[in-house]
Design a protein around this motif. Structure first.
Motif, PDB file in Angstrom:
ATOM      1  N   VAL A 275      -0.498 -15.543  -8.885  1.00  0.00           N
ATOM      2  CA  VAL A 275      -0.039 -15.962 -10.100  1.00  0.00           C
ATOM      3  C   VAL A 275       1.536 -15.838  -9.725  1.00  0.00           C
ATOM      4  N   PHE A 276       2.008 -16.906  -9.987  1.00  0.00           N
ATOM      5  CA  PHE A 276       3.367 -17.086  -9.413  1.00  0.00           C
ATOM      6  C   PHE A 276       4.552 -16.938 -10.596  1.00  0.00           C
ATOM      7  N   GLY A 277       4.593 -15.608 -10.822  1.00  0.00           N
ATOM      8  CA  GLY A 277       5.715 -15.163 -11.903  1.00  0.00           C
ATOM      9  C   GLY A 277       5.663 -13.345 -11.879  1.00  0.00           C
ATOM     10  N   PRO A 278       6.481 -13.131 -13.134  1.00  0.00           N
ATOM     11  CA  PRO A 278       6.685 -11.682 -12.896  1.00  0.00           C
ATOM     12  C   PRO A 278       5.485 -10.711 -13.505  1.00  0.00           C
ATOM     13  N   VAL A 279       4.351 -10.939 -12.736  1.00  0.00           N
ATOM     14  CA  VAL A 279       3.181 -10.007 -13.143  1.00  0.00           C
ATOM     15  C   VAL A 279       2.683  -9.171 -11.841  1.00  0.00           C
ATOM     16  N   LEU A 280       2.876  -7.924 -12.110  1.00  0.00           N
ATOM     17  CA  LEU A 280       2.215  -7.079 -11.119  1.00  0.00           C
ATOM     18  C   LEU A 280       1.078  -6.419 -11.216  1.00  0.00           C
ATOM     19  N   HIS A 281       0.086  -6.561 -10.376  1.00  0.00           N
ATOM     20  CA  HIS A 281      -1.171  -6.013 -10.547  1.00  0.00           C
ATOM     21  C   HIS A 281      -1.275  -4.550  -9.965  1.00  0.00           C
ATOM     22  N   VAL A 282      -1.696  -3.430 -10.450  1.00  0.00           N
ATOM     23  CA  VAL A 282      -1.832  -2.382  -9.883  1.00  0.00           C
ATOM     24  C   VAL A 282      -3.114  -1.957  -9.573  1.00  0.00           C
ATOM     25  N   LEU A 283      -3.647  -1.379  -8.476  1.00  0.00           N
ATOM     26  CA  LEU A 283      -5.015  -0.982  -8.005  1.00  0.00           C
ATOM     27  C   LEU A 283      -4.833   0.494  -7.430  1.00  0.00           C
ATOM     28  N   ARG A 284      -5.671   1.240  -8.030  1.00  0.00           N
ATOM     29  CA  ARG A 284      -5.609   2.664  -7.631  1.00  0.00           C
ATOM     30  C   ARG A 284      -6.671   2.532  -6.353  1.00  0.00           C
ATOM     31  N   TYR A 285      -6.552   3.427  -5.217  1.00  0.00           N
ATOM     32  CA  TYR A 285      -7.474   3.540  -4.225  1.00  0.00           C
ATOM     33  C   TYR A 285      -7.727   4.949  -3.927  1.00  0.00           C
ATOM     34  N   PRO A 286      -8.915   5.366  -3.556  1.00  0.00           N
ATOM     35  CA  PRO A 286      -9.146   6.780  -3.210  1.00  0.00           C
ATOM     36  C   PRO A 286      -8.471   7.240  -1.700  1.00  0.00           C
TER      37      PRO A 286
ATOM     38  N   VAL B 203       0.745  -1.043  -0.214  1.00  0.00           N
ATOM     39  CA  VAL B 203       0.022  -0.009  -0.034  1.00  0.00           C
ATOM     40  C   VAL B 203       0.944   1.237   0.015  1.00  0.00           C
ATOM     41  N   VAL B 204       0.487   2.144  -0.880  1.00  0.00           N
ATOM     42  CA  VAL B 204       1.546   3.523  -0.941  1.00  0.00           C
ATOM     43  C   VAL B 204       0.550   4.403  -0.938  1.00  0.00           C
ATOM     44  N   ASP B 205       0.922   5.381   0.034  1.00  0.00           N
ATOM     45  CA  ASP B 205      -0.063   6.649  -0.208  1.00  0.00           C
ATOM     46  C   ASP B 205       0.645   7.862  -0.534  1.00  0.00           C
ATOM     47  N   SER B 206       0.126   8.941  -0.712  1.00  0.00           N
ATOM     48  CA  SER B 206       0.722  10.112  -1.439  1.00  0.00           C
ATOM     49  C   SER B 206       1.866  10.524  -0.707  1.00  0.00           C
ATOM     50  N   SER B 207       2.054  10.189   0.710  1.00  0.00           N
ATOM     51  CA  SER B 207       3.330  10.822   1.034  1.00  0.00           C
ATOM     52  C   SER B 207       4.611  10.329   0.997  1.00  0.00           C
TER      53      SER B 207
ATOM     54  N   ALA C  73       6.778 -12.449  -2.986  1.00  0.00           N
ATOM     55  CA  ALA C  73       6.817 -11.594  -3.960  1.00  0.00           C
ATOM     56  C   ALA C  73       5.543 -10.607  -4.113  1.00  0.00           C
ATOM     57  N   LEU C  74       5.669  -9.446  -4.517  1.00  0.00           N
ATOM     58  CA  LEU C  74       4.594  -8.455  -4.451  1.00  0.00           C
ATOM     59  C   LEU C  74       3.717  -8.912  -5.621  1.00  0.00           C
ATOM     60  N   ARG C  75       2.411  -8.898  -5.484  1.00  0.00           N
ATOM     61  CA  ARG C  75       1.317  -9.358  -6.431  1.00  0.00           C
ATOM     62  C   ARG C  75       0.410  -8.090  -6.749  1.00  0.00           C
ATOM     63  N   VAL C  76       0.306  -7.199  -5.745  1.00  0.00           N
ATOM     64  CA  VAL C  76      -0.497  -6.003  -5.993  1.00  0.00           C
ATOM     65  C   VAL C  76      -0.219  -4.952  -5.275  1.00  0.00           C
ATOM     66  N   LEU C  77       0.261  -4.086  -6.110  1.00  0.00           N
ATOM     67  CA  LEU C  77       0.672  -2.543  -5.699  1.00  0.00           C
ATOM     68  C   LEU C  77      -0.627  -1.628  -5.523  1.00  0.00           C
ATOM     69  N   CYS C  78      -0.816  -1.322  -4.537  1.00  0.00           N
ATOM     70  CA  CYS C  78      -2.174  -0.223  -4.164  1.00  0.00           C
ATOM     71  C   CYS C  78      -1.748   1.116  -3.998  1.00  0.00           C
ATOM     72  N   VAL C  79      -1.902   1.937  -5.011  1.00  0.00           N
ATOM     73  CA  VAL C  79      -1.423   3.219  -5.036  1.00  0.00           C
ATOM     74  C   VAL C  79      -2.572   4.308  -4.856  1.00  0.00           C
ATOM     75  N   GLN C  80      -2.556   5.319  -3.821  1.00  0.00           N
ATOM     76  CA  GLN C  80      -3.185   6.133  -3.540  1.00  0.00           C
ATOM     77  C   GLN C  80      -3.333   6.880  -4.829  1.00  0.00           C
ATOM     78  N   GLU C  81      -4.551   7.156  -5.476  1.00  0.00           N
ATOM     79  CA  GLU C  81      -5.047   7.728  -6.707  1.00  0.00           C
ATOM     80  C   GLU C  81      -4.285   8.932  -7.258  1.00  0.00           C
ATOM     81  N   GLU C  82      -3.869   9.852  -6.314  1.00  0.00           N
ATOM     82  CA  GLU C  82      -3.340  11.134  -6.536  1.00  0.00           C
ATOM     83  C   GLU C  82      -1.924  10.892  -7.063  1.00  0.00           C
TER      84      GLU C  82
END
Ligand code: UN1
Length: 496
Positions: free
Chosen positions: A386-397, A263-267, A291-300
């Motif tokens: 998914v056990f391989g070089p695939v990263l999913h990215v999800l934006r959250y408000p 989880v990555v916030d805007s700071s 390994a990281l499968r889902v990168l959750c980034v604040q939408e800003e």
């Protein structure tokens, strides 16, 4: 030695190891046909041969181990620890010749192969020292322990499982992953050379049927497993049908999959996020359960983060690890390649944006998957790991953090979890809600260190106790002194 000298030495050892016909066979000898093991980076390079164990051999090995159990249990903890310490020393000395085998059999990059040997050495020394503490007169080993290990850490996890079971005074039947029997056979040979008797540690290479026979047999008094959640559940259901002679359940230590989120916030510092994401998602071609499968980034900050990530991805070098500068090697088999590719195609077909780095021409022969980023709109789009070089990215408000954490926990997996933020209250709030076994703040998600960062999960990700941690050996004993703080850990999970 300088870096250049070290690289030259390793390159020479690598060339030499190509000429060696490595082999793995169960003890005692077999008349089954030998099968070729090939390098996943080009599918032609013949790494060696494996002779898989027949069911008669599995049965004979169980008898031999069962008969050897009392005498091994009667050795002193110090004697067992000394054997493991000697094996650690031997492993360090032999490192140059083993690197080539790891790189060719498992498709690992040079730095990953070096880390693999170092981690195996750490496991040997750590469990040896832990085992020395088991002097209490009423400590009793389980007897025969079956260890079933994965191909993604064919030396480190294999050796860690075996070392723990041996240090606790158990005899071991080791079933290595069918994809990587050769490096496991080298580890076993080295432990024998270090003084572990042949009947006390036996290797049984083969397919799932070998593991199934071992787990189902009443002479197996404990199981250590690293692999998929589905197989762990199967093992758990088989073990639940019987009890050990002391009336206790047959213990299972399982370490399985994840749907690991960051989880990555805007700071957060975007440069640091990008560096950590690259390592977390794509090191080892994403073939780590951590390994990281889902990168959750604040939408800003999502657009900026994604743009930098895609730029940084293009800087990585993908190819055959025999080019020592390669960052990302192949995935383990053509079947793995097909499964991961099918997932990417399915996601593209469902309308999600897919970005991937082009594969160089020399990857055509091997089992390669291009490092890929898939933008998803909902965690529910991911139904399996998914056990391989695939990263999913999800934006959250901005106001969606609690909902996001609830959704991450609802996957049922709880292995690794990461957070990037510069706000102290967010750290406290998020880590109080996160359920993962290993939680990392402002760093990457992989590379737990034996003894310093014990590794393991709960829920669908495993039973605990954590590998490389102080509670691990206890699960491999049938009896311990009852004093406070020295009780047997019996908590189990996976049942979902
Ligand atoms: C696995 O991939 O099966 O922390 C577990 C890490 C490793 C994970 C090993 N120790 O990246």
């Amino acid at each position: 030695l300088s870096n250049d000298q070290q690289l030259a030495t390793i390159a020479a050892a690598l060339r030499e190891s190509v000429a060696v016909a490595w082999s793995a066979r169960p003890s005692p000898g077999s008349d089954a046909p030998a099968q070729a093991v090939r390098n996943p980076a080009d599918r032609r390079d013949l790494v060696g041969y494996v002779v898989e164990a027949t069911s008669t051999q599995v049965d004979a090995a169980l008898s031999l181990a069962h008969d050897a159990a009392a005498s091994w249990a009667a050795t002193s903890p110090d004697h067992r620890a000394d054997c493991l310490m000697r094996a650690a020393d031997l492993l360090e000395v032999r490192m140059p010749s083993l690197l080539g085998l790891i790189m060719r059999e498992a498709g690992k990059s040079l730095p990953n192969a070096v880390a693999e040997v170092r981690e195996a050495v750490d496991f040997l020394r750590y469990y040896a020292e832990q085992g020395r503490g088991l002097h209490a007169p009423d400590c009793a080993p389980l007897g025969v322990v079956t260890c079933i290990s994965p191909w993604n850490f064919p030396l480190a996890i294999f050796t860690g499982q075996v070392a723990a079971a041996l240090a606790a005074g158990n005899c071991v039947l080791a079933k290595p992953a069918e994809e990587t029997p050769l490096i496991a056979a080298q580890a076993v040979a080295l432990l024998h050379e270090a003084g572990v008797p042949l009947g006390v540690l036996q290797i049984l290479p083969g397919q799932g049927a070998v593991g199934a026979q071992l787990v189902a047999d009443a002479r197996t008094r404990g199981v250590v497993f690293t692999g998929s959640t589905d197989v762990a559940k199967l093992i758990q259901s088989v073990l639940a049908k019987r009890l050990n002679p002391d009336g206790a359940p047959v213990p299972l230590i399982a370490e399985t999959g994840g749907q690991n989120a960051l989880v990555v916030d805007s700071s957060a510092l975007t440069e640091q996020v990008v560096a950590d994401v690259l390592v977390s998602a794509f090191d080892s071609a994403g073939q780590r359960c951590s390994a990281l499968r889902v990168l959750c980034v604040q939408e800003e900050v999502a657009g900026r983060t994604l743009a930098m990530l895609r730029g940084a991805l293009r800087e990585l070098s993908i190819g055959n690890p025999d080019r020592l500068s390669v960052d990302i090697g192949p995935v383990i088999t053509p079947e793995a390649q097909a499964g991961i590719t099918a997932h990417i195609d399915r996601m593209r077909g469902a309308g999600f944006a897919v970005h991937h780095m082009p594969l160089p021409a020399d990857c055509a022969e091997g089992s390669f998957v291009p490092p890929t980023i898939i933008e998803i709109s909902d965690l529910a789009a991911l139904t399996r790991e998914v056990f391989g070089p695939v990263l999913h990215v999800l934006r959250y408000p901005r106001d969606g953090l609690d909902k996001l954490l609830t959704e991450i926990n609802a996957t049922g997996f709880a292995l690794t979890f990461g957070l990037h933020t510069r706000i102290d209250e967010t750290v406290a709030r998020v880590i109080s809600q996160a359920r993962a076994g290993n939680i990392y703040v402002n760093r990457n998600l992989i590379g737990a260190v034996v003894g310093v960062q014990p590794f393991g999960g709960h829920g669908l990700s495993g039973t605990g106790p954590k590998a490389g941690g102080p509670l691990y050996l206890r699960r491999l004993l049938s009896k311990l002194p009852a004093e406070a703080g020295f009780a047997l850990g019996r908590e189990q999970d996976l049942s979902g």
